[in-house]
Design a protein around this motif. Structure first.
Motif, mmCIF file in Angstrom:
data_model
loop_
_atom_site.group_PDB
_atom_site.id
_atom_site.type_symbol
_atom_site.label_atom_id
_atom_site.label_comp_id
_atom_site.label_asym_id
_atom_site.label_seq_id
_atom_site.Cartn_x
_atom_site.Cartn_y
_atom_site.Cartn_z
ATOM 1 N N VAL A 361 0.858 -1.189 0.000
ATOM 2 C CA VAL A 361 0.000 0.000 0.000
ATOM 3 C C VAL A 361 0.891 1.235 0.000
ATOM 4 C CG1 VAL A 361 -1.762 1.312 1.224
ATOM 5 C CG2 VAL A 361 -1.888 -1.194 1.151
ATOM 6 N N GLU A 362 0.804 2.003 -1.064
ATOM 7 C CA GLU A 362 1.570 3.241 -1.211
ATOM 8 C C GLU A 362 0.627 4.423 -0.993
ATOM 9 O OE1 GLU A 362 4.842 3.587 -2.152
ATOM 10 O OE2 GLU A 362 5.397 1.882 -3.415
ATOM 11 N N GLN A 363 0.953 5.287 -0.049
ATOM 12 C CA GLN A 363 0.161 6.489 0.185
ATOM 13 C C GLN A 363 0.954 7.703 -0.288
ATOM 14 O OE1 GLN A 363 -0.948 6.261 4.430
ATOM 15 N NE2 GLN A 363 -3.053 6.048 3.735
ATOM 16 N N LEU A 364 0.347 8.516 -1.140
ATOM 17 C CA LEU A 364 1.026 9.649 -1.758
ATOM 18 C C LEU A 364 0.383 10.966 -1.352
ATOM 19 C CD1 LEU A 364 1.310 8.282 -5.419
ATOM 20 C CD2 LEU A 364 2.885 7.914 -3.498
ATOM 21 N N ASN A 365 1.214 11.981 -1.196
ATOM 22 C CA ASN A 365 0.728 13.350 -1.008
ATOM 23 C C ASN A 365 0.457 13.925 -2.391
ATOM 24 O OD1 ASN A 365 0.437 16.130 -0.780
ATOM 25 N ND2 ASN A 365 1.982 16.360 0.810
ATOM 26 N N ILE A 366 -0.822 13.986 -2.747
ATOM 27 C CA ILE A 366 -1.236 14.528 -4.042
ATOM 28 C C ILE A 366 -2.209 15.683 -3.816
ATOM 29 C CG2 ILE A 366 -0.782 12.493 -5.458
ATOM 30 C CD1 ILE A 366 -3.788 11.774 -5.050
ATOM 31 N N ASP A 367 -1.856 16.544 -2.871
ATOM 32 C CA ASP A 367 -2.754 17.623 -2.474
ATOM 33 C C ASP A 367 -3.078 18.581 -3.613
ATOM 34 O OD1 ASP A 367 -2.819 16.581 0.048
ATOM 35 O OD2 ASP A 367 -1.882 18.299 1.050
ATOM 36 N N ARG A 368 -2.131 18.810 -4.524
ATOM 37 C CA ARG A 368 -2.406 19.741 -5.625
ATOM 38 C C ARG A 368 -3.469 19.179 -6.556
ATOM 39 N NH1 ARG A 368 3.243 20.841 -5.620
ATOM 40 N NH2 ARG A 368 3.516 18.598 -5.907
ATOM 41 N N LEU A 369 -3.375 17.872 -6.851
ATOM 42 C CA LEU A 369 -4.404 17.231 -7.654
ATOM 43 C C LEU A 369 -5.736 17.230 -6.917
ATOM 44 C CD1 LEU A 369 -5.034 15.581 -10.265
ATOM 45 C CD2 LEU A 369 -4.485 13.533 -8.942
ATOM 46 N N GLY A 370 -5.671 17.034 -5.602
ATOM 47 C CA GLY A 370 -6.886 16.998 -4.797
ATOM 48 C C GLY A 370 -7.673 18.285 -4.824
ATOM 49 N N THR A 371 -6.995 19.428 -5.058
ATOM 50 C CA THR A 371 -7.738 20.684 -5.156
ATOM 51 C C THR A 371 -8.620 20.714 -6.393
ATOM 52 O OG1 THR A 371 -5.969 21.848 -6.353
ATOM 53 C CG2 THR A 371 -5.925 21.943 -3.940
ATOM 54 N N GLY A 372 -8.325 19.819 -7.341
ATOM 55 C CA GLY A 372 -9.176 19.676 -8.513
ATOM 56 C C GLY A 372 -10.301 18.690 -8.298
ATOM 57 N N GLY A 373 -10.425 18.189 -7.080
ATOM 58 C CA GLY A 373 -11.518 17.280 -6.772
ATOM 59 C C GLY A 373 -11.298 15.861 -7.235
ATOM 60 N N GLY A 374 -10.031 15.497 -7.500
ATOM 61 C CA GLY A 374 -9.763 14.151 -7.978
ATOM 62 C C GLY A 374 -8.677 13.465 -7.192
ATOM 63 N N GLY A 375 -8.485 12.184 -7.476
ATOM 64 C CA GLY A 375 -7.486 11.386 -6.784
ATOM 65 C C GLY A 375 -6.796 10.431 -7.735
ATOM 66 N N VAL A 376 -6.149 9.425 -7.160
ATOM 67 C CA VAL A 376 -5.324 8.500 -7.950
ATOM 68 C C VAL A 376 -6.171 7.717 -8.954
ATOM 69 C CG1 VAL A 376 -3.710 6.566 -7.837
ATOM 70 C CG2 VAL A 376 -3.693 8.299 -6.028
ATOM 71 N N HIS A 377 -7.314 7.226 -8.526
ATOM 72 C CA HIS A 377 -8.154 6.443 -9.431
ATOM 73 C C HIS A 377 -8.647 7.289 -10.593
ATOM 74 C CE1 HIS A 377 -11.619 3.657 -10.433
ATOM 75 N NE2 HIS A 377 -10.613 2.814 -10.305
ATOM 76 N N CYS A 378 -8.900 8.566 -10.328
ATOM 77 C CA CYS A 378 -9.431 9.450 -11.369
ATOM 78 C C CYS A 378 -8.491 9.631 -12.543
ATOM 79 C CB CYS A 378 -9.705 10.833 -10.789
ATOM 80 S SG CYS A 378 -10.786 10.887 -9.368
ATOM 81 N N VAL A 379 -7.185 9.499 -12.317
ATOM 82 C CA VAL A 379 -6.208 9.828 -13.354
ATOM 83 C C VAL A 379 -5.532 8.588 -13.931
ATOM 84 C CG1 VAL A 379 -5.813 12.128 -12.418
ATOM 85 C CG2 VAL A 379 -4.353 10.236 -11.666
#
Length: 386
Positions: A361-379
């Motif tokens: 299980v890899e947990q990533l800091n993707i806060d900039r993408l999160g401001t667009g309302g999306g996450g890892v699965h979305c991209v």
């Protein structure tokens, strides 16, 4: 995109997810043009071999590769673009440690994509893109269990003509052409993030996203369900009401509920004190799944994945998506977000580790993408091994 702002502004406060993308919204004429180009420019409607035998497998099957897309539009992302690109590169590099990653980039931004993603990620420039939401724009691959692979396009229309998508609406057919597999266009308009499949005949979806005049005007739920089942090789849809008009996706299911296996699902739960529309939606999804059966008649079992406390996460952006459930399962790993609520982050990692034994299980800091309302699965979009 795949996905919603799980802790949005007060009801009536506006669009919610990716409000700042309004500058990229379509005029009526542009929307009509994009829709026409999407229909006319996609790969031909080629019937797959042995119609009826193809099915979209569950995500944890073996993958040949992961497909992603490189965002380069400042008209869409504004000053957030550089940070979002860094997050996309981080996701791509992480997945590439486990399986091949193919990233579609426009020629003018391919050099930056290659620089940030590194040599382990294959960047191709023959499939133009508008944005990074490959879950929604990419093809939905199907297998037949006998070595066959084909792909379905969901006629992406910018989440109901909310964003420019002349290139993105053609991505599914162009990727299928690049792979060299038969391609069909589904009998409805939707996005990959709007549908979850168990690979054994059962789907999950929200009415708010698909039974919506901005995607499928004049189509009844029963017609949409039939088209979904044909596209995915399924026989049953478990429907949730969802949330209309609060985010650009109209509440995609993959930010809240996921299949773990046939007959087994997961729901990200809000704090007991949360009572916004998305908290109520999540509780309803859990309740419906807990009483549901699969296409084969098996009673569903449902796991809970506790969401974070929005008062303790790093981001204060009103459209931020803090969804652990928006994880991506790749070969040997589960890639998810972490948001700065250290206790909740650790608990989510422990839950995912328990639910996916044998995978890192890899947990990533993707806060900039999160401001667009999306996450890892979305991209991300998986290409399963045939």
């Amino acid at each position: 995109m795949n996905d919603h702002a799980a802790h949005p502004p007060a009801e009536g406060a506006g669009m919610g997810r990716r409000r700042f993308l309004a500058a990229a919204g379509l005029t009526a004429a542009a929307a009509a043009l994009a829709a026409a180009e999407g229909r006319a420019g996609a790969a031909p409607r080629t019937a797959p071999a042995a119609v009826g035998t193809f099915r979209v497998p569950i995500e944890d099957v073996r993958h040949t590769r992961t497909w992603m897309a490189w965002p380069d539009s400042s008209s869409i992302w504004g000053g957030k673009l550089s940070g979002v690109q860094s997050d996309i590169a981080l996701i791509a590099r992480t997945i590439a440690r486990y399986e091949p990653v193919y990233l579609c980039a426009n020629p003018g931004s391919a050099a930056k994509a290659r620089s940030l993603c590194g040599p382990a990620v294959t960047v191709i420039t023959t499939i133009p893109v508008d944005d990074c939401w490959m879950r929604d724009t990419g093809p939905v691959f199907r297998t037949d269990g006998a070595g066959g692979l084909d792909a379905v396009g969901l006629s992406f229309n910018g989440w109901g003509n909310k964003q420019a998508h002349a290139k993105d609406t053609l991505v599914a057919g162009r990727i299928a052409g690049h792979v060299g597999v038969p391609f069909t266009v589904a009998g409805l308009v939707g996005e990959g993030g709007a549908v979850e499949q168990d690979g054994a005949g059962t789907l999950m979806a929200t009415r708010s996203s698909l039974v919506n005049k901005n995607r499928n005007p004049g189509m009844s739920q029963s017609r949409i369900e039939a088209a979904l089942c044909t596209a995915y090789g399924a026989t049953k849809v478990i429907w949730f009401d969802g949330v209309y008009g609060q985010d650009i996706t109209d509440d995609h299911v993959d930010a809240t509920s996921r299949f773990l296996a046939p007959g087994k699902a997961l729901v990200q739960m809000p704090l007991a004190s949360d009572n916004d529309v998305y908290a109520k939606d999540a509780r309803q999804q859990f309740q419906i799944l807990s009483g549901a059966t699969t296409a084969g008649g098996t009673r569903m079992t449902v796991e809970k994945l506790q969401g974070p406390d929005y008062d303790k996460i790093r981001s204060t952006h009103p459209d931020f998506l803090a969804s652990y459930a928006n994880y991506y399962v790749c070969n040997g790993a589960v890639i998810s977000g972490q948001f700065g609520d250290t206790r909740a982050d650790a608990a989510a990692k422990a839950t995912l580790t328990r639910l996916f034994p044998g995978r890192v299980v890899e947990q990533l800091n993707i806060d900039r993408l999160g401001t667009g309302g999306g996450g890892v699965h979305c991209v991300t979009q998986q290409q399963p091994a045939a």
